[in-house]
Design an enzyme around this catalytic site. Sequence first.
Site, PDB file in Angstrom:
ATOM      1  N   VAL A   1      10.866  -6.896   9.659  1.00 32.72           N
ATOM      2  CA  VAL A   1      11.978  -5.947   9.785  1.00 32.72           C
ATOM      3  C   VAL A   1      11.581  -4.940  10.868  1.00 32.72           C
ATOM      4  O   VAL A   1      10.457  -4.433  10.871  1.00 32.72           O
ATOM      5  CB  VAL A   1      12.247  -5.241   8.435  1.00 32.72           C
ATOM      6  CG1 VAL A   1      13.330  -4.183   8.581  1.00 32.72           C
ATOM      7  CG2 VAL A   1      12.631  -6.274   7.385  1.00 32.72           C
TER       8      VAL A   1
ATOM      9  N   ARG B   1       2.321   2.984   9.122  1.00 32.00           N
ATOM     10  CA  ARG B   1       1.564   3.733  10.137  1.00 32.00           C
ATOM     11  C   ARG B   1       2.447   4.285  11.259  1.00 32.00           C
ATOM     12  O   ARG B   1       1.992   5.138  12.024  1.00 32.00           O
ATOM     13  CB  ARG B   1       0.475   2.853  10.748  1.00 32.00           C
ATOM     14  CG  ARG B   1      -0.673   2.562   9.797  1.00 32.00           C
ATOM     15  CD  ARG B   1      -1.839   1.900  10.513  1.00 32.00           C
ATOM     16  NE  ARG B   1      -3.036   1.849   9.683  1.00 32.00           N
ATOM     17  CZ  ARG B   1      -3.397   0.794   8.936  1.00 32.00           C
ATOM     18  NH1 ARG B   1      -2.659  -0.291   8.928  1.00 32.00           N
ATOM     19  NH2 ARG B   1      -4.497   0.835   8.208  1.00 32.00           N
TER      20      ARG B   1
ATOM     21  N   LYS C   1       5.140 -10.086   9.285  1.00 31.96           N
ATOM     22  CA  LYS C   1       4.595  -9.018  10.133  1.00 31.96           C
ATOM     23  C   LYS C   1       3.068  -9.087  10.194  1.00 31.96           C
ATOM     24  O   LYS C   1       2.461  -8.897  11.240  1.00 31.96           O
ATOM     25  CB  LYS C   1       5.067  -7.675   9.570  1.00 31.96           C
ATOM     26  CG  LYS C   1       4.213  -6.475   9.821  1.00 31.96           C
ATOM     27  CD  LYS C   1       4.549  -5.840  11.126  1.00 31.96           C
ATOM     28  CE  LYS C   1       3.815  -4.576  11.474  1.00 31.96           C
ATOM     29  NZ  LYS C   1       2.658  -4.213  10.752  1.00 31.96           N
TER      30      LYS C   1
ATOM     31  N   LEU D   1       6.679   3.264   1.351  1.00 30.54           N
ATOM     32  CA  LEU D   1       7.574   2.113   1.484  1.00 30.54           C
ATOM     33  C   LEU D   1       8.630   2.311   2.561  1.00 30.54           C
ATOM     34  O   LEU D   1       9.101   3.415   2.799  1.00 30.54           O
ATOM     35  CB  LEU D   1       8.261   1.837   0.139  1.00 30.54           C
ATOM     36  CG  LEU D   1       7.306   1.565  -1.036  1.00 30.54           C
ATOM     37  CD1 LEU D   1       8.109   1.318  -2.313  1.00 30.54           C
ATOM     38  CD2 LEU D   1       6.398   0.384  -0.754  1.00 30.54           C
TER      39      LEU D   1
ATOM     40  N   MET E   1       0.842  -1.204   0.000  1.00 32.13           N
ATOM     41  CA  MET E   1       0.000   0.000   0.000  1.00 32.13           C
ATOM     42  C   MET E   1       0.875   1.251   0.000  1.00 32.13           C
ATOM     43  O   MET E   1       0.395   2.354   0.305  1.00 32.13           O
ATOM     44  CB  MET E   1      -0.934  -0.011   1.202  1.00 32.13           C
ATOM     45  CG  MET E   1      -1.925  -1.176   1.135  1.00 32.13           C
ATOM     46  SD  MET E   1      -3.492  -0.833   1.916  1.00 32.13           S
ATOM     47  CE  MET E   1      -2.972  -0.538   3.582  1.00 32.13           C
TER      48      MET E   1
ATOM     49  N   GLY F   1      10.904  -2.824   5.435  1.00 31.38           N
ATOM     50  CA  GLY F   1      10.144  -4.089   5.442  1.00 31.38           C
ATOM     51  C   GLY F   1       9.720  -4.448   4.020  1.00 31.38           C
ATOM     52  O   GLY F   1       9.952  -5.573   3.551  1.00 31.38           O
ATOM     53  N   HIS F   2       9.120  -3.483   3.323  1.00 28.99           N
ATOM     54  CA  HIS F   2       8.709  -3.725   1.931  1.00 28.99           C
ATOM     55  C   HIS F   2       9.932  -4.054   1.064  1.00 28.99           C
ATOM     56  O   HIS F   2       9.912  -4.975   0.254  1.00 28.99           O
ATOM     57  CB  HIS F   2       8.049  -2.469   1.337  1.00 28.99           C
ATOM     58  CG  HIS F   2       6.804  -2.018   2.038  1.00 28.99           C
ATOM     59  ND1 HIS F   2       6.715  -0.818   2.705  1.00 28.99           N
ATOM     60  CD2 HIS F   2       5.588  -2.600   2.167  1.00 28.99           C
ATOM     61  CE1 HIS F   2       5.496  -0.666   3.195  1.00 28.99           C
ATOM     62  NE2 HIS F   2       4.791  -1.732   2.908  1.00 28.99           N
TER      63      HIS F   2
ATOM     64  N   GLY G   1       4.997 -10.502   4.016  1.00 27.85           N
ATOM     65  CA  GLY G   1       5.702 -10.345   5.286  1.00 27.85           C
ATOM     66  C   GLY G   1       5.048 -11.118   6.432  1.00 27.85           C
ATOM     67  O   GLY G   1       3.819 -11.146   6.545  1.00 27.85           O
TER      68      GLY G   1
ATOM     69  N   SER H   1       6.394  -0.133  10.019  1.00 28.87           N
ATOM     70  CA  SER H   1       5.058  -0.064   9.446  1.00 28.87           C
ATOM     71  C   SER H   1       4.864   1.340   8.883  1.00 28.87           C
ATOM     72  O   SER H   1       5.387   2.313   9.448  1.00 28.87           O
ATOM     73  CB  SER H   1       4.027  -0.332  10.553  1.00 28.87           C
ATOM     74  OG  SER H   1       2.753   0.126  10.156  1.00 28.87           O
TER      75      SER H   1
END
Length: 282
Positions: free
Chosen positions: A176, A187, A149, A33, A30, A36-37, A147, A185
């Site tokens: 990550v 967020r 996550k 980035l 989404m 993690g992405h 992920g 995240s």
Amino acid sequence: MEVISSIEEIQQITLQFEREGKKIGFVPTMGFLHEGHLSLVELIRERSDILIVSIFVNPTQFGAGEDLGKYPRDMERDLSLCRKHKVDYVFSPSTEEIYPKFASTYVSEEMVSDGLCGHARPTHFKGVTTICAKLFNLCRPTFVALGQKDAQQLVVLKRMIRDLHFPIEVIVGPTVREADGLAKSSRNSYIKAEHRKDALLLYQALEAGRALVNENGIRDVDPVKSELISILQTGHSLKVNYADIVDRETMKPESEIEMGRSILIIAAWVDKIRLIDNMLLG
Ligand code: AMP
């Protein structure tokens, strides 16, 4: 790198690669980035001939009153990160392109989606499976990187891929984290400095739970759950949604901890931001 926003164009491109026998690696996101992405991009680079990242803030996975309008977005920065990581195509359609006016077909997984995040967000996973089914049809990946996550989402999507016979191999990337342990995240950008300590409690609770299991040899779920909750409750701006021990494949609550199968899993609101995290035991 090419940025594609039209369905027709992405279909032409991926069908051509399919005809040429090329292996497509795909990372659905989404946007906004972070490492993690990008770790997922790196995870499938070697096995893929073509790398596609999708960036789409999917409205159907947000419930009424959730943060769809406020979800962080920065397309320029995302594209520059994708360029840096040698992504071949970014697929970034508009909502109107992906959800045509009278669309009335959805995909829902009905076992794993029920419970945990599915309770607090009853329409969330239907939105996730619907958008991923569309993206898989359009991007035609051989490999999709997801992920750990988002543990429940991962299992829901694995089930959908199996049940609907998508010819896709799922490659799972570890969570990550920031240097202090907070799971990365998009967020996290909302977390105010004064609430950061509370946000960290998710990781601290997971670590304390893991220590009880690994170091003290506890296999009974109740004392471990109590430990998670008592740590989370020290956060003044934190409200627990759930803190549980579940089977990593079914997401159903465990009665006894099984090493290598059970995961500690938490969702909590810190201020108004919903955070999730999890940790595998064993
Ligand atoms: P999102 O953009 O939040 O929808 O996430 C897109 C993909 O990135 C999903 O497969 C997530 O599980 C994965 N992801 C998100 N955060 C992390 C993280 N901290 N570490 C590893 N993967 C992640």
